[in-house]
Motif scaffolding. Sequence first.
Motif, PDB file in Angstrom:
ATOM      1  N   LEU A 143       0.833  -1.201   0.000  1.00  0.00           N
ATOM      2  CA  LEU A 143       0.000   0.000   0.000  1.00  0.00           C
ATOM      3  C   LEU A 143       0.872   1.257   0.000  1.00  0.00           C
ATOM      4  O   LEU A 143       0.710   2.140  -0.846  1.00  0.00           O
ATOM      5  N   ILE A 144       1.810   1.326   0.929  1.00  0.00           N
ATOM      6  CA  ILE A 144       2.591   2.571   1.034  1.00  0.00           C
ATOM      7  C   ILE A 144       3.445   2.802  -0.206  1.00  0.00           C
ATOM      8  O   ILE A 144       3.583   3.922  -0.676  1.00  0.00           O
ATOM      9  N   HIS A 145       3.997   1.724  -0.765  1.00  0.00           N
ATOM     10  CA  HIS A 145       4.872   1.922  -1.923  1.00  0.00           C
ATOM     11  C   HIS A 145       4.083   2.247  -3.193  1.00  0.00           C
ATOM     12  O   HIS A 145       4.554   2.995  -4.039  1.00  0.00           O
ATOM     13  N   THR A 146       2.886   1.694  -3.293  1.00  0.00           N
ATOM     14  CA  THR A 146       2.060   2.008  -4.458  1.00  0.00           C
ATOM     15  C   THR A 146       1.656   3.481  -4.439  1.00  0.00           C
ATOM     16  O   THR A 146       1.689   4.168  -5.462  1.00  0.00           O
ATOM     17  N   LEU A 147       1.329   3.967  -3.237  1.00  0.00           N
ATOM     18  CA  LEU A 147       0.969   5.383  -3.100  1.00  0.00           C
ATOM     19  C   LEU A 147       2.198   6.262  -3.354  1.00  0.00           C
ATOM     20  O   LEU A 147       2.135   7.264  -4.060  1.00  0.00           O
ATOM     21  N   ARG A 148       3.338   5.854  -2.776  1.00  0.00           N
ATOM     22  CA  ARG A 148       4.575   6.627  -2.920  1.00  0.00           C
ATOM     23  C   ARG A 148       4.973   6.746  -4.391  1.00  0.00           C
ATOM     24  O   ARG A 148       5.433   7.796  -4.843  1.00  0.00           O
ATOM     25  N   ARG A 149       4.772   5.688  -5.163  1.00  0.00           N
ATOM     26  CA  ARG A 149       5.159   5.709  -6.575  1.00  0.00           C
ATOM     27  C   ARG A 149       4.170   6.476  -7.443  1.00  0.00           C
ATOM     28  O   ARG A 149       4.414   6.685  -8.619  1.00  0.00           O
ATOM     29  N   ASN A 150       3.043   6.811  -6.877  1.00  0.00           N
ATOM     30  CA  ASN A 150       1.988   7.470  -7.639  1.00  0.00           C
ATOM     31  C   ASN A 150       1.577   6.652  -8.862  1.00  0.00           C
ATOM     32  O   ASN A 150       1.520   7.144  -9.987  1.00  0.00           O
ATOM     33  N   MET A 151       1.297   5.366  -8.591  1.00  0.00           N
ATOM     34  CA  MET A 151       0.766   4.501  -9.636  1.00  0.00           C
ATOM     35  C   MET A 151      -0.610   5.026 -10.048  1.00  0.00           C
ATOM     36  O   MET A 151      -1.360   5.506  -9.193  1.00  0.00           O
ATOM     37  N   ASN A 152      -0.928   4.876 -11.312  1.00  0.00           N
ATOM     38  CA  ASN A 152      -2.223   5.379 -11.769  1.00  0.00           C
ATOM     39  C   ASN A 152      -3.322   4.369 -11.457  1.00  0.00           C
ATOM     40  O   ASN A 152      -3.708   3.574 -12.316  1.00  0.00           O
ATOM     41  N   LEU A 153      -3.792   4.377 -10.232  1.00  0.00           N
ATOM     42  CA  LEU A 153      -4.873   3.477  -9.830  1.00  0.00           C
ATOM     43  C   LEU A 153      -5.589   4.045  -8.605  1.00  0.00           C
ATOM     44  O   LEU A 153      -5.059   4.895  -7.898  1.00  0.00           O
ATOM     45  N   THR A 154      -6.803   3.576  -8.410  1.00  0.00           N
ATOM     46  CA  THR A 154      -7.617   4.063  -7.302  1.00  0.00           C
ATOM     47  C   THR A 154      -7.862   2.927  -6.318  1.00  0.00           C
ATOM     48  O   THR A 154      -8.341   1.862  -6.717  1.00  0.00           O
ATOM     49  N   ILE A 155      -7.517   3.165  -5.074  1.00  0.00           N
ATOM     50  CA  ILE A 155      -7.669   2.130  -4.047  1.00  0.00           C
ATOM     51  C   ILE A 155      -8.889   2.464  -3.191  1.00  0.00           C
ATOM     52  O   ILE A 155      -8.948   3.526  -2.568  1.00  0.00           O
ATOM     53  N   LEU A 156      -9.856   1.553  -3.207  1.00  0.00           N
ATOM     54  CA  LEU A 156     -11.024   1.700  -2.335  1.00  0.00           C
ATOM     55  C   LEU A 156     -10.785   0.828  -1.110  1.00  0.00           C
ATOM     56  O   LEU A 156     -10.769  -0.399  -1.212  1.00  0.00           O
ATOM     57  N   LEU A 157     -10.536   1.467   0.017  1.00  0.00           N
ATOM     58  CA  LEU A 157     -10.221   0.732   1.246  1.00  0.00           C
ATOM     59  C   LEU A 157     -11.464   0.688   2.120  1.00  0.00           C
ATOM     60  O   LEU A 157     -11.850   1.694   2.724  1.00  0.00           O
ATOM     61  N   PHE A 158     -12.117  -0.463   2.146  1.00  0.00           N
ATOM     62  CA  PHE A 158     -13.315  -0.630   2.969  1.00  0.00           C
ATOM     63  C   PHE A 158     -12.848  -0.867   4.408  1.00  0.00           C
ATOM     64  O   PHE A 158     -12.301  -1.918   4.714  1.00  0.00           O
ATOM     65  N   ARG A 160       0.656  15.056  -9.822  1.00  0.00           N
ATOM     66  CA  ARG A 160       2.095  14.796  -9.942  1.00  0.00           C
ATOM     67  C   ARG A 160       2.287  13.789 -11.056  1.00  0.00           C
ATOM     68  O   ARG A 160       1.373  13.031 -11.363  1.00  0.00           O
ATOM     69  N   PRO A 161       3.483  13.752 -11.660  1.00  0.00           N
ATOM     70  CA  PRO A 161       3.692  12.734 -12.703  1.00  0.00           C
ATOM     71  C   PRO A 161       3.461  11.338 -12.132  1.00  0.00           C
ATOM     72  O   PRO A 161       3.841  11.068 -10.994  1.00  0.00           O
ATOM     73  N   THR A 162       2.815  10.498 -12.894  1.00  0.00           N
ATOM     74  CA  THR A 162       2.538   9.149 -12.421  1.00  0.00           C
ATOM     75  C   THR A 162       3.642   8.209 -12.881  1.00  0.00           C
ATOM     76  O   THR A 162       4.424   8.529 -13.790  1.00  0.00           O
ATOM     77  N   TYR A 163       3.686   7.046 -12.249  1.00  0.00           N
ATOM     78  CA  TYR A 163       4.738   6.075 -12.566  1.00  0.00           C
ATOM     79  C   TYR A 163       4.695   5.669 -14.036  1.00  0.00           C
ATOM     80  O   TYR A 163       5.722   5.633 -14.710  1.00  0.00           O
ATOM     81  N   ASP A 164       3.496   5.386 -14.533  1.00  0.00           N
ATOM     82  CA  ASP A 164       3.411   4.932 -15.927  1.00  0.00           C
ATOM     83  C   ASP A 164       3.816   6.034 -16.895  1.00  0.00           C
ATOM     84  O   ASP A 164       4.439   5.769 -17.931  1.00  0.00           O
ATOM     85  N   GLU A 165       3.484   7.287 -16.547  1.00  0.00           N
ATOM     86  CA  GLU A 165       3.888   8.403 -17.420  1.00  0.00           C
ATOM     87  C   GLU A 165       5.406   8.514 -17.473  1.00  0.00           C
ATOM     88  O   GLU A 165       5.998   8.665 -18.552  1.00  0.00           O
ATOM     89  N   LEU A 166       6.033   8.413 -16.301  1.00  0.00           N
ATOM     90  CA  LEU A 166       7.491   8.538 -16.252  1.00  0.00           C
ATOM     91  C   LEU A 166       8.166   7.361 -16.960  1.00  0.00           C
ATOM     92  O   LEU A 166       9.163   7.518 -17.656  1.00  0.00           O
ATOM     93  N   MET A 167       7.577   6.184 -16.776  1.00  0.00           N
ATOM     94  CA  MET A 167       8.140   4.999 -17.430  1.00  0.00           C
ATOM     95  C   MET A 167       7.995   5.118 -18.949  1.00  0.00           C
ATOM     96  O   MET A 167       8.937   4.848 -19.700  1.00  0.00           O
ATOM     97  N   ALA A 168       6.829   5.536 -19.394  1.00  0.00           N
ATOM     98  CA  ALA A 168       6.599   5.696 -20.841  1.00  0.00           C
ATOM     99  C   ALA A 168       7.567   6.733 -21.410  1.00  0.00           C
ATOM    100  O   ALA A 168       8.090   6.576 -22.517  1.00  0.00           O
ATOM    101  N   GLU A 169       7.827   7.764 -20.625  1.00  0.00           N
ATOM    102  CA  GLU A 169       8.726   8.824 -21.078  1.00  0.00           C
ATOM    103  C   GLU A 169      10.147   8.271 -21.251  1.00  0.00           C
ATOM    104  O   GLU A 169      10.824   8.572 -22.238  1.00  0.00           O
ATOM    105  N   GLN A 170      10.580   7.426 -20.311  1.00  0.00           N
ATOM    106  CA  GLN A 170      11.920   6.835 -20.438  1.00  0.00           C
ATOM    107  C   GLN A 170      12.006   5.891 -21.640  1.00  0.00           C
ATOM    108  O   GLN A 170      12.997   5.878 -22.367  1.00  0.00           O
ATOM    109  N   LEU A 171      10.946   5.108 -21.834  1.00  0.00           N
ATOM    110  CA  LEU A 171      10.931   4.195 -22.977  1.00  0.00           C
ATOM    111  C   LEU A 171      11.007   4.982 -24.283  1.00  0.00           C
ATOM    112  O   LEU A 171      11.752   4.638 -25.201  1.00  0.00           O
ATOM    113  N   GLU A 172      10.236   6.056 -24.317  1.00  0.00           N
ATOM    114  CA  GLU A 172      10.189   6.880 -25.516  1.00  0.00           C
ATOM    115  C   GLU A 172      11.548   7.547 -25.768  1.00  0.00           C
ATOM    116  O   GLU A 172      12.048   7.576 -26.895  1.00  0.00           O
TER     117      GLU A 172
END
Lengths: 615, 355
Positions: free
Chosen positions: B120-135, B315-327
């Motif tokens: 949980l903490i690392h996914t939030l820290r990385r700013n992964m593009n996803l939404t966590i619903l914590l019941f 903030r920039p998301t992980y996938d955006e930054l990764m895509a940018e490096q690949l590009e």
Amino acid sequence: MAKQVVQVDRVIIRFAGDSGDGMQLTGDRFTSETASFGNDLSTLPDFPAEIRAPAGTLPGVSAFQLHFADHDIMTPGDAPNVLVAMNPAALKANLGDLPRGADVIVNTDEFTPRALAKVGYDANPLEDGSLDSYRVHPLALTSLTVEALRQFDITKKEAERAKNMYALGLLCWLYHRPIEGTERFLRQKFSSRPAILDANLAALKAGWNYGETTEDFSISYEVRPAALPAGTYRNISGNLALSFGLMAAAQRSGLPLFLGSYPITPASDILHELSKHKRFGVRTYQAEDEIAGIGAALGAAFAGSLGVTTTSGPGLALKSETIGLAVSLELPLVIVDVQRGGPSTGLPTKTEQADLLQAMFGRNGEAPVPIVAPCSPADCFDAAVEACRIALTYRTPVLLLSDGYLANGSEPWRIPDLTALPDLRVEFATEPNHDGAFWPFLRDPQTLARPWAVPGTPGLEHRIGGIEKSDGPGNISYDPDNHERMVRLRQAKVDGVAASIPPLEVDDPTDRARLLVLGWGSTYGPIAAACETARAEGIDVAQAHLRHLNPFPANTAEVLRRYDRVLVPEMNLGQLALLVRGRFLVDAIGYNRVRGLPFKAAELVAAIKDVIARD
Amino acid sequence: MTDLLAEALAQVPKADQPLSKKDFTSDQEVRWCPGCGDYAILAAVQSFLPELGVRRENIVFVSGIGCSSRFPYYLDTYGMHSIHGRAPAIASGIAASRPDLMVWVVTGDGDALSIGGNHLIHTLRRNMNLTILLFNNRIYGLTKGQYSPTSEHGKITKSSPMGSLENPFNPVSLALGVEATFVARTIDSDRKHLTDVLRQAAAHRGAALVEIFQNCPIFNDDAFEVLKDSGIKDDYLIRLEHGQPIRFGRDASKGVVRAPDATLKVVDVGEVGTEALLVHDAHAENPELAFALSRLTDPTTLDRTPIGVFRSVRRPTYDELMAEQLERARRVAGTGDPAEALTELIAGRDTWTIT
């Protein structure tokens, strides 16, 4: 005076020094020069887990062994012909492996009373006659290097550090190796530090010139290039070959490669290598832990990537639950375990084969996973392609069992034609497959693989999970008969992989052998070398080597039954032997060592003779 | 809001025609206990998803283990019911490799905060593009009633007959502590508020944590009753709205100010005046105010419980930054046949040829 040149067919050199002496680099460079000269070769780096263990101590000794020859060789060699010992600790730690008459080049500058006392020498071995049965070449390596670099504007410490290049230059002279490649390498490495570059280049030359002029080395040796099959070659380590194999498989499958990994010795180099190749669309994800590494890889596989995770034994233990999930979800996934000494943290930098049963059984429930094991550093390439082929074809996690010796050892590799590799293209599901509906667990009748429908495909929305699923529709099912059917289907699918793998081949040149030596993984080289030696002595012995450990090749039972005795050498306490006994009711005889080092051919020859003597 | 949503979902293909709640309802029988708060959340999500206007097949729900984690089975999207605690890790692999997917994680207090806390903490820290619903129901339900990492100190349960010895996590504080870019809290029974928070979470590109107070009628019934009882809830709830003074209580008589010692303090609005009240700034770069707001709550009585969006920054998301490096790597390498490039890479620089 022209010096004498002696032709030899093979040489084994071991470089040994402190962890900070640059022995791995020296060995690597000598290997590169040897490879480009065209010899066959095999290497064995052997270093401590500590980055810089206390200087001058036995635990801090780092060594690199290289075997090169004018013919095809299988192992890094049993006993070095030449030991380069940079200090008393290196001498003491390695002397036991040297045969009488071996050359020992020692750096006398380091043989101070204090350094000698540190490793428990009461007297200086260079003076007390204890080395009389070796050809000792005492060399004030440090001071010679410092003297040679006097003109450069560098500190004394920096000059001393170049002593490994001095030693390399001397060895290159001694064995007629070129040094141009090393010069190129240094220019690249020290391009931003011209003074250090010049000093290292000068040290390398000075070492060469020392050999040329000193009377101590009256003979130099020549090892002619080996007559390997035609082709273009390079030298390659197992981890590098494995990385390339994964990339090649990704390209042949048309899928993007996704590596989810957590750093762990000795697997980290695969993560390092793949992280360099983003231009090929390779995504590397350094996760927060081993579990997240495989989790992300599995998620990426669900979403249509070729998912891979890399680890070593302790990490494999952590990944167990997720591997079980992958078995249940029936998604392709490659798990690379570069085995090291265990249990627990064990011997992080040493090799072992003791994860076979963990790979085979280390999950809850009936969770069969195909297992592939490469047999040499270069073979890691083909084994990686094969692991991906099985994963993609059968929609299953596959374990690829490399080990520390394969990972860091190297050998010449004939560069493959990528277009000749198997076609791994995958057909994703695009249409409903059952009366207008999509059943995620409706299997291919041939392979029993289920359809792979990736998110983004309209009409195939579906849910999968680790709870038991109904055969076909894939909905949650607690039905007893359905569970039994699904357990057996998953097993049948993995068993069915055998139909796609080549039969177990036996090397039995005389066809008279009553003894079969059966191995798997990195022991191929020493076993093959031992069998050759035994045959040269008139012993009939057959060899077979398993690349697929689960399922076994279809003809395995038939092969095993052909022989009166089956000897199974393993770097564990008998894990393959246990499987062979359980599976085939064959009274396999184990030869088991767990010293963190590859087998020596000689000990396997002795083991073969020992078994034969029982009859 | 709509602009934000459009930006957040720019890479997700749009539906050809309007979808309805029915389109998002799977054919599976829902199997939660009668009265479970999960029903209300499921209904809210099923009703809300159509308004996003994205294709159903580009939505993925990933869950872990626990009562809440059955959620994906009931939605007619792509879904994975994975293993305990690991949903954020698995969803990270999906989100990092597929920016065209809208990825949701459904988890509970045990799943996300106990066994899966690290992910949980690392996914939030990385700013992964996803939404966590914590019941969050402050109890273990599926294993039948042990205290959870959000249970109040002294909680008497099957595994703590003399009272739990542990201090509870505040999930919002935790998420803000790792500088999550979107953090919100809502309540299962307040459909309007819940939907509004979901809407704002969906309009956030990046990691979003939505804590949903959820009632477990079997093992921890009425855990949030003070926040639901119309007679008293206004005394307990602080409704956060960006740009608005932070005030609450019957007749909005109470408010939040910053005390001279820099801590937040609840005051009588009549005494200090409206101008003195803190104005909520969910878009502040620094999560400090949001964090201080999350600390107002008494974990045992739930007195002073803020709900709404604590923090929402782009903030920039992980996938955006990764895509940018690949590009960037592709650009540097130039065009060329990838097969040839790979052959060249594999050959390396030191080769020799034997004829």
